[in-house]
Design an enzyme around this catalytic site. Structure first.
Site, PDB file in Angstrom:
ATOM      1  N   ASP A  13      87.495  40.484  55.096  1.00 44.84           N
ATOM      2  CA  ASP A  13      86.794  40.065  56.321  1.00 44.84           C
ATOM      3  C   ASP A  13      86.933  38.563  56.571  1.00 44.84           C
ATOM      4  O   ASP A  13      86.085  37.959  57.216  1.00 44.84           O
ATOM      5  CB  ASP A  13      85.303  40.442  56.266  1.00 44.84           C
ATOM      6  CG  ASP A  13      85.075  41.902  55.974  1.00 44.84           C
ATOM      7  OD1 ASP A  13      85.668  42.738  56.673  1.00 44.84           O
ATOM      8  OD2 ASP A  13      84.327  42.224  55.029  1.00 44.84           O
ATOM      9  N   LYS A  16      91.845  37.818  58.892  1.00 48.25           N
ATOM     10  CA  LYS A  16      93.304  37.975  58.823  1.00 48.25           C
ATOM     11  C   LYS A  16      93.888  38.382  60.169  1.00 48.25           C
ATOM     12  O   LYS A  16      95.005  38.002  60.510  1.00 48.25           O
ATOM     13  CB  LYS A  16      93.655  39.014  57.749  1.00 48.25           C
ATOM     14  CG  LYS A  16      93.297  38.573  56.332  1.00 48.25           C
ATOM     15  CD  LYS A  16      93.716  39.583  55.289  1.00 48.25           C
ATOM     16  CE  LYS A  16      92.895  40.860  55.333  1.00 48.25           C
ATOM     17  NZ  LYS A  16      91.481  40.651  54.994  1.00 48.25           N
ATOM     18  N   GLY A  40      88.641  46.570  58.838  1.00 42.70           N
ATOM     19  CA  GLY A  40      88.909  46.350  60.254  1.00 42.70           C
ATOM     20  C   GLY A  40      89.235  44.904  60.551  1.00 42.70           C
ATOM     21  O   GLY A  40      88.837  43.989  59.832  1.00 42.70           O
ATOM     22  N   HIS A  41      89.988  44.699  61.607  1.00 45.38           N
ATOM     23  CA  HIS A  41      90.272  43.374  62.138  1.00 45.38           C
ATOM     24  C   HIS A  41      89.676  43.298  63.534  1.00 45.38           C
ATOM     25  O   HIS A  41      89.830  44.222  64.328  1.00 45.38           O
ATOM     26  CB  HIS A  41      91.774  43.121  62.247  1.00 45.38           C
ATOM     27  CG  HIS A  41      92.502  43.176  60.946  1.00 45.38           C
ATOM     28  ND1 HIS A  41      92.051  42.546  59.811  1.00 45.38           N
ATOM     29  CD2 HIS A  41      93.666  43.771  60.601  1.00 45.38           C
ATOM     30  CE1 HIS A  41      92.914  42.751  58.830  1.00 45.38           C
ATOM     31  NE2 HIS A  41      93.894  43.500  59.283  1.00 45.38           N
ATOM     32  N   GLN A 223      92.271  44.364  53.205  1.00 49.83           N
ATOM     33  CA  GLN A 223      91.329  43.929  52.173  1.00 49.83           C
ATOM     34  C   GLN A 223      91.678  42.515  51.693  1.00 49.83           C
ATOM     35  O   GLN A 223      92.047  41.693  52.485  1.00 49.83           O
ATOM     36  CB  GLN A 223      91.250  44.929  51.014  1.00 49.83           C
ATOM     37  CG  GLN A 223      90.589  46.246  51.373  1.00 49.83           C
ATOM     38  CD  GLN A 223      91.550  47.181  52.085  1.00 49.83           C
ATOM     39  OE1 GLN A 223      92.704  47.332  51.712  1.00 49.83           O
ATOM     40  NE2 GLN A 223      91.078  47.830  53.127  1.00 49.83           N
TER      41      GLN A 223
END
Length: 428
Positions: A13, A16, A40-41, A223
């Site tokens: 988190d 990225k 998630g992004h 991750q």
């Protein structure tokens, strides 16, 4: 410099997606090489916010070719939900390519993930329940289902039968759940065949040919380092190789094709799920930092655990990954603090330890040794040049750079695509 790897250097988190998106306009290919839809992004473009779970963030950049590599585990239902959502918002998804060797997450993987986690009770890992761990376990046990298996119904049925011969015993006899029918799984997987067929390719060949042509390829890790199956805080980790080394194995390119390793780090630290976290905050401080940073999971909505910046972890991740550049995100979140603590070392059994302890028990009981830095009150979200930051903000970044073992090349000062300060070009 065609091969650029982007990895998180904390517990995930870190932002990225923002870094990938920043590079996306200058690259031809973006590859997801590990993980699944368990992370998630969030990418903000103008007034639009996009939450991606399985797709590479580069899919949002016009002209970029997004790739899901062989190291990813794919939930086909999630894949097509995300594609349809982007299509409905006018995003071109036609360039997506998926490795024929990527493994598939099935209904029984998701079921086992949830019941096994509940069965652990107080020893829970804190998984998302998306089936990622069981899918990777099947891959290692050589009983997984790959994308290519969908195109041979006979092989697909044999593999599902073999998997359920074992798993139904667990579900019915140990977990008191109903058995899962072979036909149920086979029919579900076959329903995606025609839609996915045009996307499937020998992505290893495609990517190596692109690198041979001198095209820029960005490898986007899911991750982060401290969740890596080998180098993270085991067993409170993910089930894949989340370090830069995973970019080679998870995409089918040689490690000598990886020219720059970009580590993403927050100006503080967060973590989701169970496991050690030396700088973790509780109470009002934690609540303030969580709300300022909007620290809630993109995939699960879970409140993230929050804490101060941990320099030993960044040094460790820099060494493990061979990080050449750091992208620091969310510097703006710290605005308003009079003093900003930073973890410079740990106290373990009454002794100072300057690096991440090799013993997991020691790390679990490590207490942070904190060094305080002056804060700032000025709004920095509009700053685009490092020299225009408040002096105390500049000093904070330079101090972290010195502690972390590599240069901080980009600084995020807001959620928007344009809200960055570039000190060193990541592509040049």
């Amino acid at each position: 410099m065609p091969g650029i790897v982007i990895v998180g250097v904390q517990w995930g988190d870190e932002g990225k997606g923002k870094a990938t998106d920043l590079l996306g306009e200058r690259t031809e290919w973006v590859v997801k090489f590990n993980g699944g839809n368990n992370a998630g992004h969030t990418v903000v473009i103008g007034d639009e916010k996009y939450a991606l779970h399985l797709l590479p963030s580069g899919i949002l950049s016009p002209g970029v070719n997004p790739v899901i590599g062989n190291g990813v585990v794919v939930d086909l239902g999630v894949l097509f939900e995300e594609l349809e959502a982007l299509d409905s918002r006018g995003i071109d998804t036609s360039r997506l390519r998926i490795s024929s060797s990527a493994h598939v997450i099935t209904h029984y993987h998701r079921t086992l993930d949830k019941v096994q986690e509940r069965f652990l009770g107080k020893r829970q890992i804190g998984t998302t329940g998306r089936g990622i761990g069981p899918a990777y376990a099947d891959k290692i046990n050589r009983m997984g289902i790959r994308i290519q298996d969908l195109f041979d119904e006979s092989i697909l049925r044999q593999k599902v039968e073999g998997a359920l011969d074992q798993k139904n015993h667990l579900l019915t006899k140990l977990f008191n759940r109903r058995a899962i029918e072979v036909d149920e799984i086979v029919e579900d997987l076959l329903s995606y065949v025609e839609r996915i067929r045009p996307m499937v390719a020998d992505t290893s060949l495609v990517l190596n040919e692109a690198l041979d042509r001198g095209e820029v390829v960005v490898f986007e890790g899911g991750q982060a380092t401290m969740l890596d199956i080998d180098h993270g805080t085991y067993p409170f980790v993910t089930s894949s190789t989340a370090t830069a080394a995973g970019a080679a194995s998870g995409s089918g390119v040689g490690p000598n094709r990886l020219d720059r390793i970009v580590g993403i780090v927050k100006a503080y630290t967060t973590r989701v799920g169970a496991g050690p976290f030396p700088t973790e905050l509780e109470g009002e401080e934690a609540d303030w930092l969580r709300e300022q940073g909007h620290e809630y999971g993109v995939t699960t909505g879970r409140a993230r655990r929050v804490g101060w910046y941990d320099a030993p972890i960044t040094r460790y991740a820099t060494r493990i990954n061979g990080v050449t550049d750091l992208v620091m995100t969310k510097l703006d979140t710290l605005t308003g603090l009079e003093r900003i603590p930073v973890c410079v070392a740990y106290e373990v059994n009454g002794e100072r330890v300057d690096e991440v302890p090799i013993n997991q028990s020691d790390f679990h009981h490590a207490k942070p040794i904190l060094e305080e830095h002056p804060g700032w009150t000025e709004d920095i979200t509009g700053v685009r040049d490092f020299a225009d930051l408040p002096q105390t903000a500049q000093d904070y970044v330079l101090a972290l750079e010195e502690m972390s073992g590599t240069r901080i090349s980009v600084i995020g000062v807001g959620p928007g695509r344009e809200q960055v300060i570039v000190r060193h070009d990541l592509v040049d």
